[in-house]
Design an enzyme around this catalytic site. Structure first.
Site, PDB file in Angstrom:
ATOM      1  N   LYS A   4       0.820  -1.223   0.000  1.00 32.68           N
ATOM      2  CA  LYS A   4       0.000   0.000   0.000  1.00 32.68           C
ATOM      3  C   LYS A   4       0.858   1.279   0.000  1.00 32.68           C
ATOM      4  O   LYS A   4       2.067   1.231   0.254  1.00 32.68           O
ATOM      5  CB  LYS A   4      -0.932  -0.027   1.216  1.00 32.68           C
ATOM      6  CG  LYS A   4      -1.961  -1.165   1.163  1.00 32.68           C
ATOM      7  CD  LYS A   4      -2.961  -1.044   2.307  1.00 32.68           C
ATOM      8  CE  LYS A   4      -3.986  -2.172   2.254  1.00 32.68           C
ATOM      9  NZ  LYS A   4      -5.028  -2.020   3.293  1.00 32.68           N
ATOM     10  N   TYR A  52     -12.564  -2.123  -3.771  1.00 33.95           N
ATOM     11  CA  TYR A  52     -13.085  -2.163  -2.403  1.00 33.95           C
ATOM     12  C   TYR A  52     -14.614  -2.043  -2.357  1.00 33.95           C
ATOM     13  O   TYR A  52     -15.170  -1.703  -1.304  1.00 33.95           O
ATOM     14  CB  TYR A  52     -12.436  -1.066  -1.557  1.00 33.95           C
ATOM     15  CG  TYR A  52     -11.042  -1.424  -1.068  1.00 33.95           C
ATOM     16  CD1 TYR A  52     -10.827  -2.534  -0.240  1.00 33.95           C
ATOM     17  CD2 TYR A  52      -9.943  -0.656  -1.406  1.00 33.95           C
ATOM     18  CE1 TYR A  52      -9.559  -2.870   0.217  1.00 33.95           C
ATOM     19  CE2 TYR A  52      -8.658  -0.983  -0.942  1.00 33.95           C
ATOM     20  CZ  TYR A  52      -8.485  -2.092  -0.132  1.00 33.95           C
ATOM     21  OH  TYR A  52      -7.230  -2.420   0.333  1.00 33.95           O
ATOM     22  N   ASN A  84      -2.037   0.209   6.673  1.00 38.52           N
ATOM     23  CA  ASN A  84      -1.540  -1.048   7.251  1.00 38.52           C
ATOM     24  C   ASN A  84      -0.651  -1.832   6.281  1.00 38.52           C
ATOM     25  O   ASN A  84      -0.543  -3.053   6.378  1.00 38.52           O
ATOM     26  CB  ASN A  84      -2.703  -1.894   7.807  1.00 38.52           C
ATOM     27  CG  ASN A  84      -3.656  -2.364   6.746  1.00 38.52           C
ATOM     28  OD1 ASN A  84      -3.552  -1.979   5.583  1.00 38.52           O
ATOM     29  ND2 ASN A  84      -4.594  -3.211   7.117  1.00 38.52           N
ATOM     30  N   HIS A 120      -2.304  -5.520   1.656  1.00 40.54           N
ATOM     31  CA  HIS A 120      -3.604  -6.192   1.547  1.00 40.54           C
ATOM     32  C   HIS A 120      -3.351  -7.602   1.056  1.00 40.54           C
ATOM     33  O   HIS A 120      -2.461  -7.822   0.237  1.00 40.54           O
ATOM     34  CB  HIS A 120      -4.505  -5.465   0.530  1.00 40.54           C
ATOM     35  CG  HIS A 120      -5.667  -6.315   0.089  1.00 40.54           C
ATOM     36  ND1 HIS A 120      -6.837  -6.374   0.801  1.00 40.54           N
ATOM     37  CD2 HIS A 120      -5.811  -7.182  -0.954  1.00 40.54           C
ATOM     38  CE1 HIS A 120      -7.656  -7.232   0.201  1.00 40.54           C
ATOM     39  NE2 HIS A 120      -7.055  -7.730  -0.867  1.00 40.54           N
ATOM     40  N   GLU A 141      -9.711 -10.856  -7.411  1.00 44.40           N
ATOM     41  CA  GLU A 141      -8.805  -9.714  -7.215  1.00 44.40           C
ATOM     42  C   GLU A 141      -7.631  -9.750  -8.197  1.00 44.40           C
ATOM     43  O   GLU A 141      -7.227  -8.710  -8.727  1.00 44.40           O
ATOM     44  CB  GLU A 141      -8.311  -9.698  -5.761  1.00 44.40           C
ATOM     45  CG  GLU A 141      -9.436  -9.371  -4.790  1.00 44.40           C
ATOM     46  CD  GLU A 141      -9.049  -9.434  -3.320  1.00 44.40           C
ATOM     47  OE1 GLU A 141      -9.910  -9.151  -2.480  1.00 44.40           O
ATOM     48  OE2 GLU A 141      -7.879  -9.749  -3.019  1.00 44.40           O
TER      49      GLU A 141
HETATM   50  P1  CMP Z   1      -7.543  -4.512   3.601  1.00 46.19           P
HETATM   51  O1  CMP Z   1      -7.076  -5.901   3.836  1.00 46.19           O
HETATM   52  O2  CMP Z   1      -6.939  -3.786   2.449  1.00 46.19           O
HETATM   53  O3  CMP Z   1      -9.130  -4.517   3.418  1.00 46.19           O
HETATM   54  C1  CMP Z   1      -9.946  -3.397   3.737  1.00 46.19           C
HETATM   55  C2  CMP Z   1      -9.159  -2.312   4.388  1.00 46.19           C
HETATM   56  O4  CMP Z   1      -9.908  -1.317   5.039  1.00 46.19           O
HETATM   57  C3  CMP Z   1      -8.314  -2.900   5.480  1.00 46.19           C
HETATM   58  O5  CMP Z   1      -7.258  -3.657   4.927  1.00 46.19           O
HETATM   59  C4  CMP Z   1      -7.897  -1.661   6.255  1.00 46.19           C
HETATM   60  O6  CMP Z   1      -6.697  -1.098   5.792  1.00 46.19           O
HETATM   61  C5  CMP Z   1      -9.012  -0.659   5.929  1.00 46.19           C
HETATM   62  N1  CMP Z   1      -9.702  -0.175   7.100  1.00 46.19           N
HETATM   63  C6  CMP Z   1      -9.748   1.095   7.498  1.00 46.19           C
HETATM   64  N2  CMP Z   1     -10.468   1.220   8.610  1.00 46.19           N
HETATM   65  C7  CMP Z   1     -10.897  -0.008   8.952  1.00 46.19           C
HETATM   66  C8  CMP Z   1     -11.681  -0.538  10.024  1.00 46.19           C
HETATM   67  N3  CMP Z   1     -12.186   0.242  10.971  1.00 46.19           N
HETATM   68  N4  CMP Z   1     -11.911  -1.863  10.041  1.00 46.19           N
HETATM   69  C9  CMP Z   1     -11.405  -2.676   9.066  1.00 46.19           C
HETATM   70  N5  CMP Z   1     -10.653  -2.231   8.046  1.00 46.19           N
HETATM   71  C10 CMP Z   1     -10.393  -0.910   7.988  1.00 46.19           C
END
Ligand code: CMP
Length: 140
Positions: free
Chosen positions: A11, A51, A114, A117, A128
């Site tokens: 990311k 998303y 984070n 993904h 995906e």
């Molecule tokens: P990802 O695995 O990319 O899938 C959805 C993303 O939403 C997740 O990682 C997080 O980076 C993001 N995200 C942001 N806020 C939240 C939240 N409160 N709960 C879960 N995912 C979140």
């Protein structure tokens, strides 16, 4: 055990901090092979479509903005039980909950920023991968 593929995104928080190689090292140390990889800057439409499953969540707009805030590296990973293996090396979505040794424990800044993904199922991995790769871009 079966050889599987999973989909990964490094990311914008991680590309900004020049962590692509460090994350790829953890992926490879976990026994996964990077069989497709490209650095792209997602369009808003691509991020929204990717998303779409989260469209009703309160964090959706911020998530889309974050994912287009800089380059990302999209990847296809291959290995034994790749979906579960990658989820293990990524660690929990929230880095505060992530185990020692995981990518998110080492590098993630927050639940949104984070660092990576990974697909949550074999079925979603195929969907995906198809968002970003043609079959001839994946070389095992
Ligand atoms: P990802 O695995 O990319 O899938 C959805 C993303 O939403 C997740 O990682 C997080 O980076 C993001 N995200 C942001 N806020 C939240 C939240 N409160 N709960 C879960 N995912 C979140």
């Amino acid at each position: 055990m079966a050889t599987q593929r999973t989909f990964s995104i490094i990311k914008p928080d991680a590309t900004r901090r020049n962590l692509t190689g460090a994350i790829n090292a953890k992926i490879e140390e976990a026994g996964l092979r990077i069989v497709g990889q490209k650095r792209i800057h997602m369009t808003k439409a691509q991020a929204e479509a990717f998303y779409a499953v989260h469209a009703e969540r309160p964090f959706y707009n911020d998530l889309v903005s974050f994912m287009i805030s800089g380059p990302v590296v999209v990847q296809v990973l291959e290995g034994e039980n790749a979906v579960a293996a990658y989820r293990q090396v990524m660690g929990a979505t929230n880095p505060a909950d992530a185990d020692e040794g995981t990518i998110r424990k080492a590098f993630a800044e927050s639940i949104e920023a984070n660092s990576v993904h990974g697909s949550d199922s074999d079925e979603n991995a195929a969907i995906e991968i198809n968002h970003f790769f043609t079959e001839d871009e994946i070389v095992g």
